[in-house]
Design an enzyme around this catalytic site. Sequence first.
Site, PDB file in Angstrom:
ATOM      1  N   LYS A   1       0.842  -1.194   0.000  1.00 50.82           N
ATOM      2  CA  LYS A   1       0.000   0.000   0.000  1.00 50.82           C
ATOM      3  C   LYS A   1       0.880   1.249   0.000  1.00 50.82           C
ATOM      4  O   LYS A   1       1.797   1.367   0.805  1.00 50.82           O
ATOM      5  CB  LYS A   1      -0.918   0.003   1.220  1.00 50.82           C
ATOM      6  CG  LYS A   1      -1.969   1.122   1.152  1.00 50.82           C
ATOM      7  CD  LYS A   1      -2.949   1.045   2.296  1.00 50.82           C
ATOM      8  CE  LYS A   1      -2.536   1.810   3.508  1.00 50.82           C
ATOM      9  NZ  LYS A   1      -2.274   3.243   3.302  1.00 50.82           N
ATOM     10  N   THR A   2       0.574   2.157  -0.936  1.00 49.67           N
ATOM     11  CA  THR A   2       1.395   3.364  -1.067  1.00 49.67           C
ATOM     12  C   THR A   2       0.561   4.629  -0.836  1.00 49.67           C
ATOM     13  O   THR A   2      -0.665   4.636  -1.002  1.00 49.67           O
ATOM     14  CB  THR A   2       1.984   3.464  -2.499  1.00 49.67           C
ATOM     15  OG1 THR A   2       0.908   3.393  -3.454  1.00 49.67           O
ATOM     16  CG2 THR A   2       2.955   2.346  -2.767  1.00 49.67           C
TER      17      THR A   2
ATOM     18  N   LYS B   1      -7.719   7.582  -1.772  1.00 51.28           N
ATOM     19  CA  LYS B   1      -8.941   8.109  -1.138  1.00 51.28           C
ATOM     20  C   LYS B   1      -9.573   9.229  -1.965  1.00 51.28           C
ATOM     21  O   LYS B   1      -9.750  10.355  -1.486  1.00 51.28           O
ATOM     22  CB  LYS B   1      -8.669   8.621   0.275  1.00 51.28           C
ATOM     23  CG  LYS B   1      -8.174   7.542   1.232  1.00 51.28           C
ATOM     24  CD  LYS B   1      -8.115   8.050   2.656  1.00 51.28           C
ATOM     25  CE  LYS B   1      -7.594   7.048   3.629  1.00 51.28           C
ATOM     26  NZ  LYS B   1      -6.147   6.744   3.489  1.00 51.28           N
TER      27      LYS B   1
HETATM   28  P1  5BU Z   1       0.010   2.784  10.475  1.00 55.06           P
HETATM   29  O1  5BU Z   1       1.400   3.245  10.459  1.00 55.06           O
HETATM   30  O2  5BU Z   1      -0.123   1.243  10.599  1.00 55.06           O
HETATM   31  O3  5BU Z   1      -0.862   3.499  11.467  1.00 55.06           O
HETATM   32  O4  5BU Z   1      -0.534   3.136   9.002  1.00 55.06           O
HETATM   33  C1  5BU Z   1      -1.850   2.903   8.599  1.00 55.06           C
HETATM   34  C2  5BU Z   1      -2.016   3.222   7.134  1.00 55.06           C
HETATM   35  O5  5BU Z   1      -3.360   2.963   6.748  1.00 55.06           O
HETATM   36  C3  5BU Z   1      -1.746   4.659   6.734  1.00 55.06           C
HETATM   37  O6  5BU Z   1      -1.188   4.615   5.429  1.00 55.06           O
HETATM   38  C4  5BU Z   1      -3.100   5.306   6.681  1.00 55.06           C
HETATM   39  O7  5BU Z   1      -3.166   6.331   5.703  1.00 55.06           O
HETATM   40  C5  5BU Z   1      -3.977   4.169   6.283  1.00 55.06           C
HETATM   41  N1  5BU Z   1      -5.362   4.218   6.807  1.00 55.06           N
HETATM   42  C6  5BU Z   1      -5.654   4.169   8.143  1.00 55.06           C
HETATM   43  O8  5BU Z   1      -4.765   4.123   8.990  1.00 55.06           O
HETATM   44  N2  5BU Z   1      -6.960   4.165   8.563  1.00 55.06           N
HETATM   45  C7  5BU Z   1      -8.000   4.216   7.698  1.00 55.06           C
HETATM   46  O9  5BU Z   1      -9.163   4.163   8.101  1.00 55.06           O
HETATM   47  C8  5BU Z   1      -7.671   4.279   6.312  1.00 55.06           C
HETATM   48  C9  5BU Z   1      -6.362   4.272   5.904  1.00 55.06           C
HETATM   49 BR1  5BU Z   1      -9.024   4.335   5.098  1.00 55.06          BR
END
Ligand code: 5BU
Length: 265
Positions: free
Chosen positions: A60-61, A93
């Site tokens: 995922k990027t 998004k």
């Molecule tokens: P983390 O470092 O594990 O907290 O990253 C979570 C990723 O998932 C990050 O890239 C967010 O932009 C993405 N995300 C999220 O955390 N929650 C959501 O509801 C959504 C995307 Br949609």
Amino acid sequence: MNTYKTYAERGKNHPNACARSLFELMERKKSNLSVAVDVTSKRELLSIADAVGPYICLLKTHIDIVEDFDMDLVQQLQELSKKHDFLIFEDRKFADIGNTVKHQYANGVYKIASWSHITNAHTVPGDGIIKGLAEVGLPLGRGLLLLAEMSSKGSLAKGNYTTESVEMARHHKDFVIGFIAQHKMNSYDEEDFIVMSPGVGLDVKGDGLGQQYRTPHEVIVGSGGDIIIVGRGIYGNPDQVEEQAKRYRQAGWDAYLERVRLHQH
Ligand code: 5BU
């Protein structure tokens, strides 16, 4: 229910080609782990993608945070996706009217549709957003996820908003392959939406900016999610990237096997 069948079984019957290949590769690699690589340099992004590649089904990027972005970066990501057998999910998004998102998806600096197998969209504009994205994505064999719920504290994507988002997906099953959500969204046997859940961590519960973490077991066994999305839990400590990817992959797969066992007839 479909969600509790094996990934292999779900892959066989899915109407969308992108979803089929995702399920097949999950089973082949025994991984329901997606790594969210939120770093700001090309070098870091490529090096983490190469290190976690063998353990993930999906990379995922957030391509717009990379300071030195160029088309060579996406070419190299595509090469890594072939080398390690994973798909790419640009977490863009989208959130505008159909005509605007069509251009944001196909054109501009990033040309997301040309390299990202999967992307996602908010449902707040209504289903014109899906139609606009489908005009670009369907001919390329891409898949779309709708944001039905978010992991962050105070999210407004709940209740009726979530229910209506699922209803929207039902009208666009050719292109919408599932949801970003915190729970299983399927209601019927004949439909099969993939649920990808961010907000996954084994060591901490939050980040001080609203993120909330659950364990892979809570997500997959407790809530019926299909893919765990893990970011900082994996790349947070640069010396442990591979080790953490192995750990989360194992935790996610063990939880999946437990779910399959629990729901065997
Ligand atoms: P983390 O470092 O594990 O907290 O990253 C979570 C990723 O998932 C990050 O890239 C967010 O932009 C993405 N995300 C999220 O955390 N929650 C959501 O509801 C959504 C995307 Br949609």
